[in-house]
Design an enzyme around this catalytic site. Structure first.
Site, short mmCIF file in Angstrom:
data_model
loop_
_atom_site.label_atom_id
_atom_site.label_comp_id
_atom_site.label_asym_id
_atom_site.label_seq_id
_atom_site.Cartn_x
_atom_site.Cartn_y
_atom_site.Cartn_z
CB CYS A 31 57.12 46.01 41.42
SG CYS A 31 56.51 47.43 42.35
N GLY A 32 55.27 47.49 38.81
CA GLY A 32 55.23 48.60 37.85
C GLY A 32 55.67 49.94 38.45
CG ASN A 33 53.21 52.15 41.14
OD1 ASN A 33 52.94 52.78 40.13
ND2 ASN A 33 52.28 51.71 41.98
CB CYS A 38 48.88 48.04 42.34
SG CYS A 38 49.66 46.51 41.76
N GLY A 91 48.87 46.27 38.62
CA GLY A 91 47.42 46.14 38.81
C GLY A 91 46.67 47.01 37.82
CD GLU A 142 50.78 46.15 45.57
OE1 GLU A 142 51.82 45.50 45.79
OE2 GLU A 142 50.78 47.32 45.19
CG HIS A 167 47.48 41.78 38.64
ND1 HIS A 167 47.50 42.73 39.62
CD2 HIS A 167 48.76 41.67 38.18
CE1 HIS A 167 48.74 43.20 39.75
NE2 HIS A 167 49.52 42.58 38.89
#
Ligand SMILES: N[C@@H](CCC[C@H](N)C(=O)O)C(=O)O
Length: 276
Positions: free
Chosen positions: A75-77, A219, A222, A210, A161
């Protein structure tokens, strides 16, 4: 038991962050669903836990759960919020932090303007490893979705993705095409669905439906996957600004063998305790 938590967000992609170093609790899927519930719980897209690492030379272990209760790889954020959390809670004084995730080790750096720069690792384009059913690796693939043919990109940033090109993100059919594509049979572990408009070689607009959540305001993985897909297709430069409904991220990828670097903000909203 009373569990302490911090509510955070990265461009409106919101998280409940739980320190499982100074508190002990085994979170089960029904706990995640209760915490994430926007009416009966705290409300969030993902629950993040901060844990002691299992490997040497790593600062923390970071686990990620979608609102539906499933554990996911990346999860980037959330990674940017994680970096801010461990520093605010004085769990580390380091500016560069190494973190173990289900997708491997990532490196986070808190920058001077309070943004967080994340080395997200190398993107995965091999269909078998995304996983995505396709004969050969290609810059794009024909994908039939509910009777319509789309020419899509497929990339894993540790999590899968698919990227659908659109002319206008505001009118993109996110609510109709997102859920059907999330469970498309060619993506055996389901997939996050990005709707990308390439504005110019340095700029994209993106909305993401998502996996395990629905559409979010942003995202991070994303945005990385969409930019990589655009670069592989020869349509984007190495550094791109991705505009999402909740705000903007800077994404940089210098090509095969190189990691994707994502830079953006992380915000603390409030703290509390929940009876679990
Ligand atoms: N919001 C995230 C991605 C969270 C996981 C995703 N829903 C999945 O199931 O893979 C991000 O900022 O990257």
């Amino acid at each position: 038991m009373q569990l302490r938590f911090t509510k955070m967000h990265g461009l409106g992609n919101d998280f409940v962050v739980i320190d499982l170093i100074t508190q002990r609790f085994k979170l089960k899927p029904h706990h995640i669903r209760k915490i994430a519930d926007r009416h009966f719980g705290i409300g969030c897209d993902q629950v993040l836990t901060v844990e002691i690492p299992s490997q040497p030379d790593v600062d923390f272990r970071y686990r990620i759960y979608n609102a539906e209760g499933s554990e996911v790889e990346q999860c980037g954020n959330g990674a940017r919020c994680f970096a801010r959390f461990v520093r605010e809670k004085r769990l580390t004084g380091k500016q560069k932090i190494k973190v173990e995730t289900l997708a491997g080790i990532i490196e986070l750096e808190v920058t001077e303007n309070r943004h967080v720069r994340v080395d997200m690792g190398e993107p995965i384009l091999d269909p078998k490893r995304i996983p995505f059913t396709a004969e050969l690796q290609a810059p794009d693939y024909a994908l039939d979705i509910n009777g319509s043919r789309w020419q899509v990109g497929a990339v894993s940033m540790g999590n899968p993705h698919v990227i659908l090109p659109v002319d206008d993100v505001d009118s993109a059919p996110v609510e109709q095409v997102g859920p059907i594509t999330e469970s498309h049979p060619r993506f055996p572990q389901r997939v996050n669905v990005g709707f990308m408009h390439i504005v110019d070689r340095d700029t994209i607009r993106l909305r993401v439906f998502e996996r395990g959540v629905g559409e979010t305001l942003a995202c991070g993985t994303g945005a990385c996957a969409a930019v990589v897909s655009g670069i592989v297709q020869g349509k984007l430069n190495a550094t791109v600004t991705a505009h999402l409904p909740g705000g903007s991220l800077s994404i940089r990828w210098q090509g095969p063998g190189q990691p994707v670097i994502m830079t953006g903000p992380a915000t603390t909203v409030f703290e509390g305790q929940i009876q679990i």
